[in-house]
Design an enzyme around this catalytic site. Structure first.
Site, mmCIF file in Angstrom:
data_model
loop_
_atom_site.group_PDB
_atom_site.id
_atom_site.type_symbol
_atom_site.label_atom_id
_atom_site.label_comp_id
_atom_site.label_asym_id
_atom_site.label_seq_id
_atom_site.Cartn_x
_atom_site.Cartn_y
_atom_site.Cartn_z
ATOM 1 N N GLY A 195 0.843 -1.205 0.000
ATOM 2 C CA GLY A 195 0.000 0.000 0.000
ATOM 3 C C GLY A 195 0.871 1.245 0.000
ATOM 4 O O GLY A 195 2.055 1.198 -0.325
ATOM 5 N N GLU A 228 -18.464 10.739 0.970
ATOM 6 C CA GLU A 228 -18.237 10.663 -0.473
ATOM 7 C C GLU A 228 -19.145 9.620 -1.115
ATOM 8 O O GLU A 228 -19.712 9.845 -2.196
ATOM 9 C CB GLU A 228 -16.759 10.349 -0.746
ATOM 10 C CG GLU A 228 -15.875 11.546 -0.395
ATOM 11 C CD GLU A 228 -14.375 11.306 -0.544
ATOM 12 O OE1 GLU A 228 -13.928 10.156 -0.376
ATOM 13 O OE2 GLU A 228 -13.647 12.279 -0.820
#
Lengths: 453, 453
Positions: free
Chosen positions: A17, A174
């Protein structure tokens, strides 16, 4: 590599990541042998995952093969595999099918969705941490509209078009905004029986306001904009149950077939297997230098770590910047030690807050950079620029910009394939003719009643 | 729609492929009520499916929501659902959860992969007819390299890197070329232990030459180019068994963990349930006007039909053009009858061969247009132009061109995510250190032997 490698020190990084990639990249041109292992073959740009879930972007737009990111760095050897255990004494990482030994180890395994002890919610309320999660939400979202289109029963249809998003952090905000946009702008023109005011989008959070970690005025702003868009917001209530029929928030039962979970994160299960101290969220507690107590050669970075900011005493936030900064910090320590010029004492990590942002809807985002808070179109522009800048790969950047521009102009979303076998199906479909007969009947009845009056 | 619909005739189309979409589009501005039902919510551009399977394109590049294609045509009502049966006498289509009645019915259900009675091969040898198929092949293809990278045992590694493609038609040829390119051009630079000459790609076909339906010289050309690329071609042999360990072709057993099936197609299972005559491949036998015997209001088009060219007496080929042409042909008949001015006798379908093409590899494709046959870069350019032209949606065209250009220049492929849980795993991973020890040992041994001589 083999001719010299026997003398080289070995660094193992678990996870590709933001944290893991940034650790690896810091060792460009350093004489060290790096194994980077991840259970996926791709690095994922998680901040845009909600756009895959809502059909705006393709999975490959926000995910790049880890090998491709690091292929030029010849001292990195990438492996696909799942780490099963770590032997801190023998300095060996065990994974499904093999093992790797290390001189230095960096654990950058990230976080997974947390259901706060209610893992039974998971099957009804997918989270949003992986590409597969996003595709599952996408499947459910667009299938809901397909089913509603042919659902005769009003109550069932309402339930199919009720979307509950649990968690009012940036991801929840979102996602709620994007789902509402899909329901009001993208889809209705393509449907005959589903109209833009039919879908209910409900955002639930236990806190006093939305986007808790961001400044208060922006939380208020987000709420104002979302409510104007038609999102229903429930604050200071907890989700007490999630079933296939709906959610129970506080004492209220909301019939809803679509529940998406953006409420909390926790460390990976690996942490539980290790002989280390973890916090309630399975994050590994680290020293100020991000190493684990008793093992100065083992570091934990990014979301996997429970770290405290050396200057403020606050926890380091679980965001991309936290992962990047802890990754680079740890890489610097290891590099200095490898090169034989470490400082007398290892430094303590301190987080530098570059700001935070959240997209709310078409042309509107909130942003806090230092003491400057803003929203609206300016926030929206900053959000877009920032997210494109941090995407990996020039072509991805270009394609994402293209998609955004196109979607913005045409109010559409292209990537809404329902893949896999759509097993979840409509309970009662009606024949159009049957409906017409019923309506004819109803109209006749009405006329009769009118005449009788 | 309801106010007038009770007088309108009803047309039901089953399937949103090339055939179904072209039927629906022909009724723009015609007073008819159309229900188009498909078990997927997207129209798929099948000729490019092999590029999704090999990581060149994203699924959404070659698939467009059926609703989106037809949203402007207000007389079309799209449904997601799987047809379970058809009552030809009552004129009702039953599907999972409901029914639709019709005045005219067009069956455009397409084809599925055929294993020629060996459905047990399917689990080891995925086909290439759907997006999910393509993603499964993509998963296996890229996972094979990930596993091979860490496989210590030479024999196992060879097996992991052996790809057998069954079927030498256009799809098989295109897939074989693309897999070979992935193995030699895309991946090796990102791997440390996998080199460009390690992967074996084997193409098997029972016929005398490749791309049987295309002219003989092009079949020869395809073979020549593929062999130059390093693809091994086995002709006039049959695949007698497929297991997780490999394939048996003729008497020879080839150890291979990756078998992809591009050998044959058959009609959908629905045809078996209906009271209709089908051929060996479950295709419905139709009259010269594409209707089914005894039911002039029911037509079968595209791959679902066993149709004969009225002029040549040859079978209508199962290609996109066949689907488009039969679809338009049938739509014309229905339109004339709906508008009350049908010819005395229905016409008989005749196929117009616009030509055929197959991509072989980077900068090389074969093409036959009328009597003109060509290959090489000119074929490649034609192939690219033609396939982009027929893609649905301007944005898809643009994005696909962009991807192709980029991939061509950089010899890369971006869309190679291994999604789903990669359960298939490496049998024996080695520790790098262990391998080094072994090599050191081997070298010492060698030196000793050299000294002794």
């Amino acid at each position: 590599m083999n001719q010299t490698s026997k003398e080289l020190p070995r660094l193992v990084i678990i996870g590709g990541g933001f944290a893991g990639i940034n650790v690896a990249k810091a060792f460009k041109n350093v004489a060290v042998e790096i194994d980077l292992i991840d259970k996926r073959n791709y690095h994922l740009f998680q901040p845009l995952l909600y756009q895959v879930a809502t059909g705006e972007l393709d999975p490959a737009n926000i995910a790049a093969p880890i090998r491709k990111i690091l292929w030029k760095q010849k001292n990195v050897h990438v492996a696909l595999g799942k780490v099963t255990n770590i032997d801190f004494d023998k300095k060996i990482v065990h994974f499904d099918g093999g093992e790797m030994d290390y001189d230095y180890l960096v654990i950058a395994t990230g976080a997974q969705q947390s259901y706060f002890g209610h893992d039974e919610f998971r099957v009804h309320a997918p989270g949003l941490k992986t590409i597969d999660d996003a595709l599952e939400i996408r499947r459910r979202l667009f299938l809901a509209f397909e089913e509603a289109e042919w659902e005769a029963d009003e109550e069932s249809r309402r339930k199919k078009l009720t979307f509950v998003i649990v968690g009012g952090g940036p991801t929840g905000v979102e996602l709620a905004g994007a789902v509402k946009e899909v329901a009001t702008e993208t889809l209705p023109k393509e449907f005959r029986n589903v109209h833009c005011d039919m879908a209910r989008v409900i955002l639930v959070d236990g806190g006093e306001r939305l986007v808790g970690p961001m400044p208060e005025d922006l939380g208020k702003k987000a709420q104002e904009v979302l409510e104007k868009m038609g999102v229903e917001i429930h604050l200071q209530v907890h989700v007490n149950d999630v079933t296939s029929e709906g959610v129970v928030i506080g004492d209220e039962t909301i019939p809803a077939e679509n529940v998406f979970w953006a409420a909390g994160v926790q460390g990976q299960d690996l942490a539980k297997k290790l002989d280390v101290e973890t916090d309630r969220g399975s994050r590994i507690v680290v020293n100020p230098d991000m190493s684990i107590p008793g093992h100065p050669e083992v570091f934990v970075v990014g979301d996997a770590a429970h770290a405290t900011d050396a200057k403020t005493g606050k926890p380091v936030p679980g965001v991309a910047q936290g992962a990047i900064q802890t990754g680079r910090f740890v890489a610097e320590i290891i590099k200095q030690e490898l090169q034989g010029n470490p400082p007398k004492e290892r430094p303590a990590f301190s987080y530098y807050d570059k700001g935070s942002m959240a997209m709310i809807g078409r042309g509107n985002a909130i942003a806090a950079i230092g003491k400057v808070h803003y929203s609206g179109i300016l926030g929206w522009i900053s959000w877009n620029i920032l997210h494109v800048m941090f995407l990996v790969g020039f072509r991805n950047r270009f394609k994402v910009m293209l998609d955004w521009l196109w979607n913005y102009i045409w109010k559409t979303r292209r990537s809404r394939l329902i893949t896999g076998d759509p097993q979840v199906h409509i309970k009662r479909l009606y024949s159009e003719r049957q409906k017409r007969e019923e309506e004819k009947h109803r109209r006749l009845l009405q006329r009769k009643q009118d005449e009788e009056q």
